[in-house]
Write an enzyme that holds these catalytic residues in place. Structure first.
Site, short mmCIF file in Angstrom:
data_model
loop_
_atom_site.label_atom_id
_atom_site.label_comp_id
_atom_site.label_asym_id
_atom_site.label_seq_id
_atom_site.Cartn_x
_atom_site.Cartn_y
_atom_site.Cartn_z
N LYS A 7 -7.31 1.18 -2.84
CA LYS A 7 -6.90 0.74 -1.50
C LYS A 7 -7.14 1.84 -0.47
O LYS A 7 -7.49 1.56 0.69
CB LYS A 7 -5.42 0.33 -1.50
CG LYS A 7 -4.90 -0.16 -0.15
CD LYS A 7 -5.65 -1.39 0.37
CE LYS A 7 -5.19 -1.80 1.77
NZ LYS A 7 -3.84 -2.40 1.78
N LYS A 26 0.62 4.91 8.38
CA LYS A 26 1.15 5.29 7.06
C LYS A 26 0.04 5.38 6.02
O LYS A 26 -0.06 6.35 5.26
CB LYS A 26 2.22 4.28 6.64
CG LYS A 26 2.75 4.45 5.22
CD LYS A 26 2.10 3.49 4.23
CE LYS A 26 2.41 2.05 4.55
NZ LYS A 26 1.82 1.13 3.54
N THR A 55 0.87 -1.17 0.00
CA THR A 55 0.00 0.00 0.00
C THR A 55 0.90 1.22 0.00
O THR A 55 1.67 1.45 0.93
CB THR A 55 -0.92 0.01 1.23
OG1 THR A 55 -1.75 -1.14 1.19
CG2 THR A 55 -1.80 1.26 1.23
#
Length: 292
Positions: A176, A244, A101
């Protein structure tokens, strides 16, 4: 479906999810080249027939399809675009698949650099955590060239159950972000609901038997809620990685002039937990915030 055993697959990043994913590829009969910063994580795969490579660039040079599953965008940038990295040493016509990701903009940049080398790069982040990786039932969200997607599809099918081409380079990463945005508020709801039940004196296992089969059901409640009740905060997905992801989502949303209040709150709470030493716990450890 039988594997094309002449196709050489490279896999870089053998963490909680990557090791299982690479294992499925090896089980399918593909010739597998592997690299990980900590070599011991590759030992089991090498013992089963995988070939160890000393650098990510070496993996690329020895492979027709290269898959990466690393931690952070700066890791992705380094292994793909660094001197003697994946793009520099990739074979003509190779397909480079980043399943980390990461940043949509970085995915676009890698695809452009790969195109200069006459190879393809697609972004294919996943959802499903350690369970999905172990059971080869990941949801895989893909961005990139349709021809490259078709070439990669038989390999992706070894790791996932839902594999969808979302659009051009970066579209997988944007999808995502949609996934992580939904999870951010959902896991907060799971933790708050269970905290409420606990304070009300209810038996949480019994609560889950009811609400786990109703409109609130889903992975976050049924799988992570069960772990919360058991006091199991081991990582299926690290808090530090989720922070993150939420940072990427908020940065992209800012560019779109979109205010994501649920994501902002979730990141704040997770950053507090990370500061308390829980960054390497699973995302369900958010429940600790409500145990105070």
């Amino acid at each position: 479906m039988s594997a094309n055993t002449s196709t050489r697959i490279g896999f870089i990043g053998l963490g909680i999810m990557g090791r299982s994913m690479a294992g499925h590829i090896l089980n399918a009969g593909y010739r597998l080249n592997v690299y990980n910063r900590s070599r011991d994580k590759a030992d089991e795969l090498v013992a089963r027939g995988a070939t160890w490579c000393d650098t990510p660039g070496d993996v690329a040079a020895a492979s027709d399809i290269v898959i990466t599953m690393v931690g952070f965008p700066h890791d992705v940038e380094e292994i793909y675009l660094g001197e003697n990295g994946i793009v520099a040493r990739a074979n003509r016509g190779a397909v480079l698949i980043d399943m980390t990701t990461s940043s949509p903009a970085l995915a676009e940049r890698i695809a452009a650099e790969a195109d200069k080398k006459k190879c393809y790069a697609i972004d294919a982040p996943v959802s499903g955590g350690d369970v999905g990786a172990r059971d080869a039932k990941l949801a895989i969200m893909v961005g990139g060239d349709p021809a490259a997607f078709e070439k990669a599809l038989p390999v992706l099918q070894r790791m996932g159950a839902s594999i969808v081409l979302q659009g051009g380079a970066g579209a997988g990463q944007h999808t995502k972000m949609c996934n992580q945005i939904v999870i951010a508020s959902t896991i907060m709801g799971v933790c708050e609901g269970l905290a409420y039940g606990k304070r009300a004196g209810l038996d949480l296992d019994t609560v889950l038997k009811s609400i786990g089969g109703g409109a609130a059901s889903g992975f976050q409640l049924n799988v992570l809620g069960t772990r919360i009740i058991k006091g199991d905060f081991a990582p299926g997905f690290f808090i530090e990685h989720f922070i993150k992801d939420l940072g990427i989502a908020l940065a992209e949303a800012h560019c779109m002039q979109l205010d994501l209040q649920g994501v902002s709150l979730a990141r704040k709470l997770y950053e507090q937990l990370a500061a308390q030493g829980y960054g390497r716990n699973g995302t369900q450890a958010l429940f600790k915030h409500y145990e105070k």
